[in-house]
Design an enzyme around this catalytic site. Structure first.
Site, PDB file in Angstrom:
ATOM      1  N   ARG A   1     -19.400  65.812  52.370  1.00 42.07           N
ATOM      2  CA  ARG A   1     -18.597  65.328  53.352  1.00 42.07           C
ATOM      3  C   ARG A   1     -17.226  65.754  53.379  1.00 42.07           C
ATOM      4  O   ARG A   1     -16.518  66.023  54.462  1.00 42.07           O
ATOM      5  CB  ARG A   1     -18.375  63.444  53.057  1.00 42.07           C
ATOM      6  CG  ARG A   1     -19.560  62.538  53.412  1.00 42.07           C
ATOM      7  CD  ARG A   1     -19.339  61.292  53.004  1.00 42.07           C
ATOM      8  NE  ARG A   1     -18.324  60.571  53.352  1.00 42.07           N
ATOM      9  CZ  ARG A   1     -17.809  59.465  52.725  1.00 42.07           C
ATOM     10  NH1 ARG A   1     -18.414  58.986  51.811  1.00 42.07           N
ATOM     11  NH2 ARG A   1     -16.808  58.891  53.226  1.00 42.07           N
TER      12      ARG A   1
ATOM     13  N   ARG B   1      -9.226  66.951  39.185  1.00 45.07           N
ATOM     14  CA  ARG B   1     -10.790  66.974  39.061  1.00 45.07           C
ATOM     15  C   ARG B   1     -11.490  68.322  39.024  1.00 45.07           C
ATOM     16  O   ARG B   1     -10.789  69.004  39.756  1.00 45.07           O
ATOM     17  CB  ARG B   1     -11.142  66.003  40.244  1.00 45.07           C
ATOM     18  CG  ARG B   1     -11.336  64.472  39.931  1.00 45.07           C
ATOM     19  CD  ARG B   1     -12.406  63.734  40.344  1.00 45.07           C
ATOM     20  NE  ARG B   1     -13.731  64.102  40.048  1.00 45.07           N
ATOM     21  CZ  ARG B   1     -14.138  63.429  38.647  1.00 45.07           C
ATOM     22  NH1 ARG B   1     -13.167  62.618  38.081  1.00 45.07           N
ATOM     23  NH2 ARG B   1     -15.224  63.695  38.288  1.00 45.07           N
TER      24      ARG B   1
ATOM     25  N   HIS C   1      -1.569  76.646  38.322  1.00 45.17           N
ATOM     26  CA  HIS C   1      -1.293  76.197  36.764  1.00 45.17           C
ATOM     27  C   HIS C   1      -0.069  76.357  36.150  1.00 45.17           C
ATOM     28  O   HIS C   1       0.429  77.368  36.470  1.00 45.17           O
ATOM     29  CB  HIS C   1      -2.490  76.664  36.121  1.00 45.17           C
ATOM     30  CG  HIS C   1      -2.588  76.346  34.691  1.00 45.17           C
ATOM     31  ND1 HIS C   1      -3.432  75.224  34.395  1.00 45.17           N
ATOM     32  CD2 HIS C   1      -2.399  76.910  33.691  1.00 45.17           C
ATOM     33  CE1 HIS C   1      -3.406  74.932  33.069  1.00 45.17           C
ATOM     34  NE2 HIS C   1      -2.879  75.895  32.593  1.00 45.17           N
TER      35      HIS C   1
HETATM   36  C1  GRF Z   1       1.877  71.026  38.555  1.00 44.09           C
HETATM   37  O1  GRF Z   1       2.526  71.266  37.340  1.00 44.09           O
HETATM   38  C2  GRF Z   1       0.924  72.073  38.742  1.00 44.09           C
HETATM   39  O2  GRF Z   1       1.140  73.349  37.987  1.00 44.09           O
HETATM   40  C3  GRF Z   1      -0.277  71.557  37.984  1.00 44.09           C
HETATM   41  O3  GRF Z   1      -0.156  70.229  38.206  1.00 44.09           O
HETATM   42  C4  GRF Z   1       1.315  69.823  38.303  1.00 44.09           C
HETATM   43  C5  GRF Z   1       1.275  69.027  39.865  1.00 44.09           C
HETATM   44  O4  GRF Z   1       2.528  68.738  40.107  1.00 44.09           O
HETATM   45  N1  GRF Z   1      -1.524  71.995  38.206  1.00 44.09           N
HETATM   46  P1  GRF Z   1       2.833  68.079  41.645  1.00 44.09           P
HETATM   47  O5  GRF Z   1       1.899  66.804  41.744  1.00 44.09           O
HETATM   48  O6  GRF Z   1       2.643  68.980  42.471  1.00 44.09           O
HETATM   49  O7  GRF Z   1       4.237  67.506  41.327  1.00 44.09           O
END
Ligand code: GRF
Length: 194
Positions: free
Chosen positions: A76, A96, A114
């Site tokens: 979907r 996820r 990340h």
């Molecule tokens: C960030 O630190 C990103 O690197 C990681 O999750 C966090 C998300 O933060 N994957 P936001 O929801 O964008 O404030």
């Protein structure tokens, strides 16, 4: 396809799970018309994700999908991406793991941010690991998504210096600050190579 400033305008989708500070910076950068993209849709796997409210406020189509419920959900979502001519999916705090058939169908067009200098510290609790290992630098990485966690080809990376006084909270703050600068630029970098 062209913006008023003559730049190309690619539709992108942002996947989130929570706060959405990266989502905000990605949207804000595009409103300054400095980017090659337009955030067309926002998808969350959590109904109450703060980021969804921001998308709504900005008049961007936003959806909740319970990715745990059924295998059909991926299909979907793929249809929705197709319907909206989405060229790139950007994961921004999306907590996820996407099903492998989904990654395959959108091959090479899903990226993630990340909060570490990959390949160091994949997975969760990166800042804790950085402190435990007495690192002097940490940072953020934007990378392509493949079927292995935080392992796809690196698109952009930026580092920040940390000191003995830093805590998980202060490192998170420093890293987020650079994430907000790096991600919009990395998205443009990917789009300009399409
Ligand atoms: C960030 O630190 C990103 O690197 C990681 O999750 C966090 C998300 O933060 N994957 P936001 O929801 O964008 O404030």
């Amino acid at each position: 396809m062209k913006k008023s400033n003559g730049k190309l305008n690619y539709n992108i989708a942002i996947f989130i799970s929570g706060r959405g500070s990266n989502l905000k910076s990605i949207i804000k950068s595009s409103l300054k018309k400095k980017t090659l993209y337009k955030v067309k849709i926002v998808i969350s796997n959590r109904k109450k994700a703060e980021g969804l409210l921001f998308a709504k406020k900005m008049g961007i189509k936003n959806y909740f999908f319970d990715f745990t419920k059924s295998k059909k959900i991926g299909g979907r979502v793929l249809n929705l991406l197709k319907k909206n001519s989405i060229k790139l999916v950007c994961l921004a705090g999306f907590m996820r793991i996407l099903p492998s058939y989904f990654i395959k169908s959108f091959n090479g067009k899903i990226i993630n941010i990340h909060p570490s200098l990959l390949p160091k510290y994949k997975g969760l609790n990166t800042h804790e690991k950085v402190i435990l290992n007495n690192e002097i630098y940490t940072g953020c990485t934007v990378h392509y998504v493949n079927k292995f966690l935080d392992s796809g080809k690196i698109i952009a990376q930026r580092k920040v210096r940390i000191t003995k006084k830093d805590t998980v909270k202060s490192i998170e703050k420093k890293v987020l600050k650079i994430e907000h600068k790096v991600y919009p630029k990395a998205i443009d970098k990917v789009l300009s190579n399409l």
